[in-house]
Design an enzyme around this catalytic site. Structure first.
Site, mmCIF file in Angstrom:
data_model
loop_
_atom_site.group_PDB
_atom_site.id
_atom_site.type_symbol
_atom_site.label_atom_id
_atom_site.label_comp_id
_atom_site.label_asym_id
_atom_site.label_seq_id
_atom_site.Cartn_x
_atom_site.Cartn_y
_atom_site.Cartn_z
ATOM 1 N N ASP A 271 0.874 -1.158 0.000
ATOM 2 C CA ASP A 271 0.000 0.000 0.000
ATOM 3 C C ASP A 271 0.924 1.225 0.000
ATOM 4 O O ASP A 271 2.110 1.134 0.355
ATOM 5 C CB ASP A 271 -0.954 0.004 1.199
HETATM 6 C C1 BGC Z 1 -4.873 3.394 -0.025
HETATM 7 C C2 BGC Z 1 -4.928 2.403 -1.169
HETATM 8 C C3 BGC Z 1 -4.710 3.119 -2.472
HETATM 9 C C4 BGC Z 1 -3.392 3.873 -2.411
HETATM 10 C C5 BGC Z 1 -3.089 4.642 -3.678
HETATM 11 C C6 BGC Z 1 -3.622 4.244 -0.075
HETATM 12 O O1 BGC Z 1 -3.668 5.248 0.876
HETATM 13 O O2 BGC Z 1 -4.947 2.708 1.202
HETATM 14 O O3 BGC Z 1 -6.140 1.722 -1.171
HETATM 15 O O4 BGC Z 1 -4.730 2.220 -3.541
HETATM 16 O O5 BGC Z 1 -3.431 4.801 -1.348
HETATM 17 O O6 BGC Z 1 -3.958 5.717 -3.818
#
Ligand code: BGC
Length: 853
Positions: A271
């Protein structure tokens, strides 16, 4: 009893085998195939593997480690020497944003994942996936950062709207349909967030303490099912720790369970900003660290290999996974893509409208007030700010910017005869400022430290979200010192207008030639680094303005030093809120409109400050005076219909005082059109609850999502959602699986075997309809500790009035198994099971007993 020779259909796995099918139409299997399929080239696996090995063999250590690190916010570096294009990833579940975070690069916005799950229709999820693949290709995106398959453990979870259900089986089925659909279109998926990211508080560090059985039987189950049924090309590991180990370093769950046990062969991406340890992460099975350019991989990883801390084979394994992804999506020369012919084009607007109606859940309909009776002269009072300023999607990384947006007011204005509709605000759920929008004409002027203009960018709203190198021409991070959002504002109303800011850094705000505020917003110690993105708006000043008299506005922002948070991104907003009217006056006005109309439709909603990413909810109440509005309206109009525009459960304390309650979730860009379809009876509200709705927050099985000293104990074990309600004595407002259509059904027969059940039912109403037949298993006398019952299978059937349908629903072997903590394996539990054919978890129509050997 139906008519003497009712038309009779049999359905398997969700799609009816009809007379037409026997006459030559194709019979389809719901989750595995949908008409208009593209061609997946499974036989290309061998050739792709060879191409991957050949490419890997040409790379030196530094290049390999460079490939494992984001080059910017959304992509990996291209390696022309091996014919590898830059792999581009993008959020997210309900649309494809692309690499730009801005309204001038629009996307189709589908209904929220809770709405998709409420359809209980994996084939529809697959069609949604295909549309998203089409969107991804249009935007040059290879991999979608979706679906989100964490569970609805507590309704407080901030991203509840972004997950599917409290039930792992339903989640796995919808998620499998979705992944199959996206990948049918040759675009990869990253099933997220693996695993335990069921709430947001302290999400970067929280240690979720989950015992082996709930971990396997609940939280890992959707991931396992999707790996088995849909073969995803990617997975995203979450921010949190699990039983003491960070998920990016969790070699047990990633290397042993996900890869070795389940056979996952896709790539594993962190993530965003979750990767925090070079050696721990690579040894823990994390392939890619995102975003870049500053990550724990790249040069740091090459150095770790040279220092002997990491074997080069671990790097090779990760590179292989990335190259395999590239080969599948057609980004590696010499490797045939997994999909050679994409599916037929999908009409995104039409699909968004169809899914919205299919996900709407009619939980109450006294006296058949819905669908609204036709005929001329009937009048409707539409009430609630959300009817005009609709909430079509939840906040955070799932945000996309649709090209058009049909509000309930738009949809009903279009559908009702002229003069039949009146609108009043009634109550506004949001007292907060939002990015400057209606009436503003803005641009961004970028300057260097000496004040010289470097370049200018257009701005569709007061929100500046420039990610990576997506800066206006002539502007670069090295020289950019300030950005001025400037232009004019034409007020729609006279009165006190509030202005504010969102974002971290130093600001100066001027309106109509007056400097209203100058100051600095700093990142608090506790705050989520994404606070700058999604954080709270700050009101800075107010100024009286006159309707129709334009004024100059200017917000100058100095680019801050973000310290440890080294994102190559510019994120801040100029916010505005028009004059606020007296809340009692607004309600009184709405009551007057309701008194004079045949039907009152009240739209109530949550706001972006209630349901978004990076924080959890504190309670389940509707913000502002919306409850008061509903009660006041219901007191004067017996035909009051409440439309609940929220992605997750909210308390509806007036629910027994109104005629009908329709849950529309976040209904996507076509939500208002779908609402008109359903209210007027052109479409049936097709949804069933994917999650139990409690009467009051205190009734929810899990009411605590705040970690204690960094730990969040999943002390309830297996008892979440309906499993918990059944174990206790609390009756929910609306049970799991509940939802009324516009017709009625008689369940006539049920036969069950260990492999599956067969249910016969008849549409005994006056309209064609769709029913979701739900099968629950309840052990008769249990030899092991288990929930009292659980969802074992389901299928959607369609039938006209008087028509009978027979449906076969397969029972997965896993439904009879538990995770044996001592043997560390699945164990089939024989004995007696009551098999229930039900309309919801608590509305069982037929039962038979099955003796499992
Ligand atoms: C989120 C993800 C997301 C990523 C990119 C993160 O903060 O938890 O679900 O895909 O950001 O935007």
């Amino acid at each position: 009893m139906g008519p003497p020779h009712p038309p009779h259909r049999t359905q398997r796995g969700g799609t009816a085998v009809t007379d037409a099918a026997q006459n030559g139409d194709q019979t389809r299997d719901e989750t595995r195939d949908v008409s208009g399929a593209g061609t997946r080239d499974a036989s290309g696996d061998r050739i792709r593997e060879d191409a991957v090995e050949a490419a890997l063999g040409k790379l030196d250590l530094d290049t390999k480690t460079r490939l494992l690190a984001g080059q910017d916010m959304w992509s990996l570096p291209a390696l022309p020497e091996i014919g590898l294009s830059s792999l581009v990833m993008s959020d997210g579940p309900i649309g494809v944003r692309g690499v730009r975070w801005t309204a001038d690069d629009p996307s189709i916005a589908l209904p929220s994942p809770t709405a998709l799950a409420a359809s209980w229709d994996p084939a529809l999820a697959r069609r949604a996936g295909r549309l998203l693949a089409q969107e991804a290709r249009r935007k040059g995106v290879h991999v979608l950062l979706a679906p989100t398959v964490n569970l609805h453990r507590s309704p407080l979870g901030g991203r509840h709207f972004e997950c599917y259900s409290e039930d792992p089986y339903l989640t796995g089925e919808i998620g499998s349909g979705y992944v199959n659909g996206v990948q049918d279109g040759g675009v990869g998926t990253t099933v997220k967030h693996f695993v335990g990211n069921d709430a947001e508080t302290e999400r970067f560090t929280v240690d979720c303490v989950i015992a082996p059985r709930p971990l396997r039987e609940l939280y890992l189950a959707p991931f396992e099912a999707i790996v088995a049924n849909a073969h995803p090309w990617g997975i995203m590991t979450s921010y949190n720790r699990l039983n003491g180990t960070s998920m990016t370093e969790n070699t047990h769950l990633v290397n042993e369970v996900l890869r070795a046990e389940w056979g996952f062969d896709g790539y594993n991406v962190s993530d965003w900003m979750a990767a925090r340890s070079t050696t721990g992460d690579i040894l823990g099975g994390l392939d890619v660290a995102m975003p870049g350019p500053d990550t724990v991989y790249g040069p740091a990883l090459a150095e770790a290999v040279r220092a002997g801390e990491v074997p080069e084979s671990a790097v090779d394994a990760a590179v292989r996974n990335v190259l395999r992804l590239a080969a599948r999506v057609g980004a590696l020369e010499g490797a045939p893509p997994a999909v050679t012919e994409v599916p037929d084009a999908v009409d995104g607007q039409a699909l968004a409208r169809e899914i919205a109606a299919r996900g709407f859940v009619l939980v109450r309909n006294e006296g058949g007030v819905l669908p609204l009776a036709g005929g001329g002269g009937r009048t409707v009072a539409l009430l609630g700010a959300a009817a005009r300023d609709a909430r079509i999607l939840g906040g955070g990384s799932a945000t996309v910017f649709p090209e058009r947006l049909i509000t309930p007011l738009d949809g009903l204005t279009e559908a009702l005869p002229e003069g039949a509709l009146t609108f009043a605000v009634g109550a506004d759920p949001s007292e907060e400022l939002t990015p400057a929008d209606k009436g503003f004409t803005l641009r961004a002027v970028c300057r260097d430290a000496a004040g010289a203009v470097l370049g200018e960018g257009s701005l569709p709203s007061g929100q500046v979200q420039w990610i990576g190198d997506d800066l206006p021409a002539g502007v670069s991070y090295g020289t950019l010192a300030s950005i001025e959002v400037t232009g004019t504002f034409l007020p729609r109303e006279s009165g006190d207008h509030a202005f504010g800011t969102r974002g971290l850094g130093a600001f100066a705000l001027t309106v109509d030639g007056t400097l209203l505020w100058e100051g600095v917003q700093e990142l608090g110690n506790e705050a989520d680094p994404f606070e700058a993105f999604f954080g709270a708006p700050s009101e800075r000043a107010g100024i009286p303005l006159t309707e129709g008299r334009p004024v100059e506005v200017s917000l100058t922002y100095r680019v801050p030093d973000m310290g440890a948070v080294s994102l190559k991104a510019i994120m801040f907003s100029l916010l505005h809120l028009g004059p606020r009217r007296d809340a009692d006056d607004l309600i009184a006005e709405a009551v007057e409109a309701a008194r004079n109309a045949d039907t009152a439709i009240v739209v109530v909603a949550t706001t972006e400050r209630v349901e978004s990413e990076g924080f959890d909810r504190e309670d389940l109440t509707l913000p502002g005076r919306q409850d008061d509005l509903v009660r006041a309206v219901a007191a004067v109009n017996p035909n009051t219909v409440v439309v609940v525009n929220a992605g997750s459960p909210v308390e509806l304390p007036w629910r027994e005082e109104v005629a009908a309650v329709l849950l529309t979730w976040f209904p996507g860009q076509e939500g208002g059109a779908a609402l008109a379809d359903v209210l007027l009876g052109d479409a049936e509200p097709g949804g069933r609850l994917p999650t139990t709705w409690p009467v009051a927050f205190a009734d929810a099985p899990v009411t605590e999502v705040i970690p204690t000293e960094g730990r969040l104990e999943y002390a309830e074990g297996l008892l979440i959602g309906y499993r918990a309600y059944e174990a206790g004595s609390v009756v929910p407002a609306y049970p799991f699986g509940h939802g009324l259509g516009y017709t009625d059904w008689a369940y006539e027969s049920l036969e069950a075997g260990p492999e599956g059940v067969r249910v016969r039912l008849t549409n005994i109403g006056t309209r064609p309809g769709r029913e979701v037949v739900q099968v629950y298993l309840a052990p008769v006398a249990d030899s092991v500790e288990r929930p009292a019952s659980w969802l074992a299978g389901f299928a959607g059937v369609e039938a006209g009035p008087g028509e009978s349908v027979e449906v076969e629903i397969a029972l997965p072997a896993r439904t009879f198994e538990i995770w044996d903590e001592e043997a560390r394996g699945w164990r089939r539990i024989g004995g007696g099971y009551e098999v229930r054919a039900s309309r919801s978890h608590t509305d069982t129509r037929l039962t038979v007993t099955l003796d499992l050997a």
